[in-house]
Design an enzyme around this catalytic site. Sequence first.
Site, short mmCIF file in Angstrom:
data_model
loop_
_atom_site.label_atom_id
_atom_site.label_comp_id
_atom_site.label_asym_id
_atom_site.label_seq_id
_atom_site.Cartn_x
_atom_site.Cartn_y
_atom_site.Cartn_z
N CYS A 187 0.85 -1.20 0.00
CA CYS A 187 0.00 0.00 0.00
C CYS A 187 0.88 1.25 0.00
O CYS A 187 1.67 1.47 0.94
CB CYS A 187 -0.92 -0.02 1.21
SG CYS A 187 -1.91 1.48 1.40
N CYS A 216 0.04 3.83 2.81
CA CYS A 216 0.47 3.30 4.11
C CYS A 216 1.95 3.62 4.35
O CYS A 216 2.35 3.94 5.47
CB CYS A 216 0.24 1.79 4.16
SG CYS A 216 -1.49 1.29 3.98
#
Length: 570
Positions: free
Chosen positions: A120, A123
Amino acid sequence: FDMFFARRSLAFSGMDIDNARAILVADAEDEEAEVQAQQQAVAAAEAEAAAMEEPKMKTVTVDYPTNFDPVAPAPKPQEQKPPPPAKKEDVVFECTVEDLQKLVIESPVPVLLDIYADWCGPCKQLTPALEQIVINAGGALRLCKVNTDQQRQISGALEVKALPTIFGMKNGKILNSFQGMPRDEQMLRNFLMGLLVPGETFNPPVTAEEKANYHQLSTKLLKVAAASSFSFSARERLQGRVAKLLDELVADIGGDTGMAVADDSARVLRSLMSNVIRDPFEEKFRRVNLANKVIAEKVAKYSSCVSILKSVGFVADGESALVVGKGKPVANVSPINVARDCIDKWVDQNRYNIAASARKRKDEIERVRIAAEAEEAAKNQVDEEEDESEEEEVDPNLCIIKYRIEGKKKLHSVDMDGNDTLATLLEKLELDDGESVQFTCAAKRLIVKSADEGKMSKTLKELRLMPTASIVIKIGEGKSSDVSKGSLAERNLAKKKKTGSHSMHSIGLYSQNDGNKAETFESGGVLYDHVLSDDEEEEEDATAENAEEDGDDNADENSSSDEEVDQDDE
């Protein structure tokens, strides 16, 4: 001036206007002076009353320090310094399902639960910023990172739908969350202020629907954490210990009713455990008051029950209380769940013995109650004089005849003497002279007609109708009438004269050209004419005709056979 005072002044001055005016002016001045004096008196009284109500002033002496300078400027307030940065390993953790109970649920400080993935992109940008925030907080905040690819149980319990997802938790409860990257720095600051500062609310505020959803997610996360933190071996040991303690409870109680009493205690234990499982955050459910009437009688009285509670995490809190999860925001419900399931299994395995013991206990309680009632009745029993009731004398010759006229439903009753005859009863009926009467008593198998003078003259005692009897009285005799059936020819003639009958020819099944009223079909069958009638009596007549014809044929045969016999004899 007032007219009354003006006239009075003129009268006093002998109608001199100047003197009268002087008198009026003097009176007005005197009146004003009197009013002022009254006002001054009232003011003085009020001042005196106020002075009495005021407390007396006290003189206070203050010792100033020798180096005190009243004109010197006040010292500046000391600025609060931020806490020293914490070590990363003390505030940033990689959380797994096994560590969830210890790191997140039982955390002493608020927690940022970061659900992320290695692939991600957002993230990778947000996680370092969160790590720096918790390090600068100096231990007032904790970051627990959860890799959703490796910890599916946690992300599934939290119903994560986007990455990254940040949950703000405090005392084991989820308070707020956001998904993705924060819009700006102010949004993240508002989120942290609502999580860290007591009494501070989130901006924007959390709605009631969101609070309910967060409560459900907190419960799911708590179950996952509790189940994972309790090992399989510890589970088996706890199950064996609880089952053993329940058996010891039955042995300690003893007797035929021991199983029923143990079942009551087990149900109370189960109720206490269910309260903690239902809401492990509520302190009143996590505390057991052993002085309670029900708990003292069914739990605290037996050491086995107290040992079961201590096995699932309850500890002593004073002399008359047990508490689970003392000093923690939430209790670990995993061992409590295991113990409750073990109690349910024990009750199910011993349900027949429990039912039998409960019946015996119920019978014993009933016997004690009956004995107590009997003892109470014996104490309260008083001697009462019984009034002797005089027995009513009964005439030994009294005969009660209940009769009914045949064909009627009404029942009559008449009192007679045992020496009376049926003729006497017949006289009481007041029937027409010469009318035939029949007396029938089915119970005595007695039938007497009025024409039988012998039986009519017998007494009721001789006819065994004492002391009571039921009789059916038939008045008159039925007349038999001979019905002449007539000859066969007369009946046939009467049948032809009946209306409503018809034949197949009359209803159009045959035509007039059919000759003998029969029709031959191609298949070779023949359809004959039959008489059809709506009258049911025709069938009965036809049956009677057949019977008579058969009788005539039999008679002819018998006569012919007799002739043959006579010829043989000749």
